[in-house]
Design a protein around this motif. Sequence first.
Motif, short mmCIF file in Angstrom:
data_model
loop_
_atom_site.label_atom_id
_atom_site.label_comp_id
_atom_site.label_asym_id
_atom_site.label_seq_id
_atom_site.Cartn_x
_atom_site.Cartn_y
_atom_site.Cartn_z
N ALA A 78 -6.71 1.58 0.36
CA ALA A 78 -7.30 0.95 -0.82
C ALA A 78 -8.36 -0.07 -0.38
CB ALA A 78 -6.21 0.25 -1.63
N ARG A 79 -9.45 -0.13 -1.18
CA ARG A 79 -10.56 -1.02 -0.83
C ARG A 79 -10.14 -2.46 -0.71
NH1 ARG A 79 -15.77 0.94 -1.53
NH2 ARG A 79 -16.54 -1.16 -1.90
N ASN A 80 -9.27 -2.91 -1.61
CA ASN A 80 -8.89 -4.34 -1.58
C ASN A 80 -8.08 -4.68 -0.33
OD1 ASN A 80 -6.77 -2.80 -2.65
ND2 ASN A 80 -5.85 -4.60 -3.62
N PRO A 132 0.84 -1.19 0.00
CA PRO A 132 0.00 0.00 0.00
C PRO A 132 0.88 1.24 0.00
CG PRO A 132 0.08 -0.99 2.19
CD PRO A 132 0.80 -1.91 1.26
N GLN A 152 -13.01 3.07 5.42
CA GLN A 152 -12.27 3.56 4.27
C GLN A 152 -12.07 5.07 4.32
OE1 GLN A 152 -13.74 3.29 0.32
NE2 GLN A 152 -11.67 3.10 -0.47
#
Lengths: 148, 148
Positions: free
Chosen positions: B50-52, A2, B44
């Motif tokens: 990041a969503r994943n 990330p 979030q």
Amino acid sequence: MPSRKSLQAEPCPVARSVDSIGDRWSLLIIRDAFDGVRRFSDFQRSLGMARNILSDRLRKLVEAGILELQTASDGTSYQEYVLTRKGQSLFPVVVALRQWGEKHLFAKDEPHSVLVDKRSGRPVPVMSPQASDGGVLSATEAEVRKVD
Amino acid sequence: MPSRKSLQAEPCPVARSVDSIGDRWSLLIIRDAFDGVRRFSDFQRSLGMARNILSDRLRKLVEAGILELQTASDGTSYQEYVLTRKGQSLFPVVVALRQWGEKHLFAKDEPHSVLVDKRSGRPVPVMSPQASDGGVLSATEAEVRKVD
């Protein structure tokens, strides 16, 4: 990986701490340092991690003022990594991680290492945040007051 | 990424805890859960991740029994992530991270959020491991007794 936005400007102290030490390897290096590990090769043997990653994490912990480099205590030319005062004051973090693990990540009769008070030889009691009346403060009895 | 050997068979409770929750995102998700965040979109928004990755970490925290899924409290069809008892008992870990950060990662007059006891409104006192005589146990007064 990330994208790693720094949290060092966050008004939340948890976020800043996590930013400094909140990764698997840093936490394990700090644990080992509390257990008396001092040399690169000993950290490597204990943790079984790649040299470049160990090197990177040690450097970051030195930069963060958590570890400092000292000449070897036995007069050899080795360099040793030792906890600073700031590093020593991570003791409650390591104890909290230990005590949660003891309670929740071992089967009932499964053996685990034990943290003891050297003077008495007795296990260190479970540590809890304290309420105003002196009792144990549970999470639901506390709240975070944000900065305006 | 380093190869990620599981530490779940380690006799050291710190290692097992670090294996479960010792990464930046998991720790911040747990912090948010203590602050009352429950929905994917709210995590979030709070964490900007990041969503994943959020999805992966939430799934792992559910698998580890730290969070559980519940139907939304307001009767809508949202799913909410709520701390289990095991998750709630991470409170001392989050408090220890917070208190270390408060002491070491802020300038003297720099504002930060404060954890207070709801009943008294007063800041939660600094938490320390306790020595056998009832005083503060420092790291040098403790040692780890390994499993044979």
